[in-house]
Design an enzyme around this catalytic site. Structure first.
Site: not given
Ligand code: ARG
Length: 461
Positions: A278, A291, A284, A157
């Protein structure tokens, strides 16, 4: 003008929009190698059976070799008016060798050709994917061996559940990929039959030798039913299904990498090679590769679904709908090859952040199960009672804001009198993972042995 390859009974050419919807050359040109290979095998067989002359067969072979060179050096002119790869090649063959080209199509049909070419293509895909997955397994098993004793939180979970080791987590994916490879191999076995010689749908009156073309093309045997040969694309669906499952596994792993590399988790460090910056936020390091592995899985599942939907209402035998079998499948297979390669690169460079993993492994009362097991083992409590007692101790620890191994003995004894200071020996994360020695469990010793087993097995392949 009507089509030069099949236009005998037509007086008018197709509407422009007809040409556009009908042509598959923009995508099926990918099958040129398989198409040429199939034609060479067919021509050689026709000659061996005395159906065409040896001199014609020789001209056909030479012409096809020329076409192969032309396509590979970029000089071949593909034509939409010639619909597909089969007619493009045959038409060029006629330009190159004249009338002998017309004999090549004896006792075969484009329906045979497309079924044959696509099977050969999917077979190559399977072989390439298998090699790439093998490499990914090697990289994962090596990393798992190197970090067999590195504790980390195990989640259910997405809540802290019990400590596990980093190596154990990586080996979970080695197992999944082994099953993926098994599914691809199963699909390969079933697809490796030769549809060439179905002669559109009914077989032929020419004395062809389908066993000879099967051997020449590396098929195990000819397909046994001419209708079935040209009517099904189950081999592509089955392979896409294996591809979807494989992509789903890699997508789940990618999702974990995204979570693990976030500033809030800091479980792993991705290399610069697999992250991007970024344009506005200088701090970043975005895990774009992971992804995209996650995202491209959508295309692969989509292609499987799309082909199933194309096929589900088709009567036997060939229907033009089946031309829609290739474009998305090509995309799906290329996407799969890309996500495997990207995952392999990411894992190779992936560095676990040992201190953060260990700290996280010990938070969230992750050794509560160890405490409950201790109460069963040492104090003789039934597990359900031990679970309840531990739950009460966890509640007190949570209120105080301390982890279980920092709970004063007196406070635990207040909940259950049988607890002694020996309990602390099971409340650290290292002790916890070390104790998980059951077959398949996360103890570093097990993980080291499993990683070694995989390294040896993969090296033997
Ligand atoms: N381009 C077709 C396909 O991809 C080849 C087979 C065409 N056969 C036919 N009878 N029109 O399915």
């Amino acid at each position: 003008m009507s089509n030069s390859m099949w236009g005998g009974r037509f007086s008018e050419g197709p509407a422009a929009i007809m040409e556009e919807i009908n042509a598959s050359i923009d995508f099926d040109r990918k099958l040129y190698r398989q198409d040429i290979e199939g034609s060479k095998a067919h021509a050689a067989m026709l000659a061996a059976q005395g159906i065409i002359g040896a001199d014609d067969a020789e001209k056909i072979r030479e012409g096809l070799d020329t076409i192969l060179r032309e396509i590979e050096d970029g000089s071949f002119k593909f034509s939409r008016a010639l619909e597909d790869i089969h007619l493009n090649i045959e038409s060029r063959l006629k330009e190159l060798i004249g009338d002998a080209a017309g004999r090549l199509h004896t006792a075969r049909s484009r329906n045979d050709q497309v079924a044959t070419d696509f099977r050969l293509y999917v077979r190559d895909v399977i072989d390439g994917v298998d090699a790439a997955l093998h490499e990914l397994q090697v990289v994962l098993a090596d990393k798992a061996f190197a970090h067999a004793g590195q504790v980390m939180p195990g989640f259910t979970h997405l809540q802290s559940a019990q400590p596990v080791t980093f190596g154990h987590h990586l080996l979970a994916y080695v197992e999944m990929i082994a099953r993926d490879r098994g599914r691809f191999q199963d699909a390969r076995k079933r697809l490796n039959e030769n549809p060439l010689g179905a002669a559109a749908l009914a077989g032929t009156s020419f004395p062809i030798d389908r066993f000879a073309t099967s051997a020449a093309l590396g098929f195990d045997r000819p397909t046994a039913n001419s209708l079935d040969s040209v009517s099904d694309r189950d081999f592509a669906i089955e392979t896409l299904s294996a591809a979807s499952l494989c992509a789903i596994h890699l997508s789940r792993f990618a999702e974990e990498i995204v979570i693990w590399s976030s500033a809030q988790f800091r479980f792993v460090r991705l290399s610069d090679k697999f992250t991007t910056g970024s344009s506005i936020m200088p701090q970043k390091r975005n895990p774009d590769a992971a992804e995209l592995v996650r995202a491209k899985t959508g295309r692969i599942i989509g292609a499987e679904t799309a082909l199933k939907i194309v096929m589900k209402g088709l009567p036997l035998a060939y229907q033009k709908d089946m031309q829609e079998d290739k474009e998305q499948a090509f995309d799906a297979f290329e996407s799969l090859e890309l996500v495997i390669a990207a995952t392999t690169g990411m894992v190779r460079d992936l560095e676990p952040e040992a201190a953060n993993l260990k700290k996280a492994a010990g938070s969230g009362f992750s050794t509560a199960t160890d405490l409950a097991d201790w109460l069963v083992r040492v104090a003789g409590l039934p597990f359900r009672d031990a679970h309840h007692v531990t739950g009460r101790i966890v509640a007190i620890a949570a209120e105080r804001g301390v982890e279980l191994n920092r709970m004063p003995l007196a406070d635990m004894q207040a909940v259950h009198g049988a607890i002694t200071d020996a309990v602390y020996s099971v409340l650290t994360v290292d002790k916890s993972v070390k104790s998980r020695t059951s077959y398949g469990g996360t103890s570093p010793k097990n993980v080291r042995a499993q990683a070694k087993r995989w390294q040896r097995a993969l090296a033997r392949e």
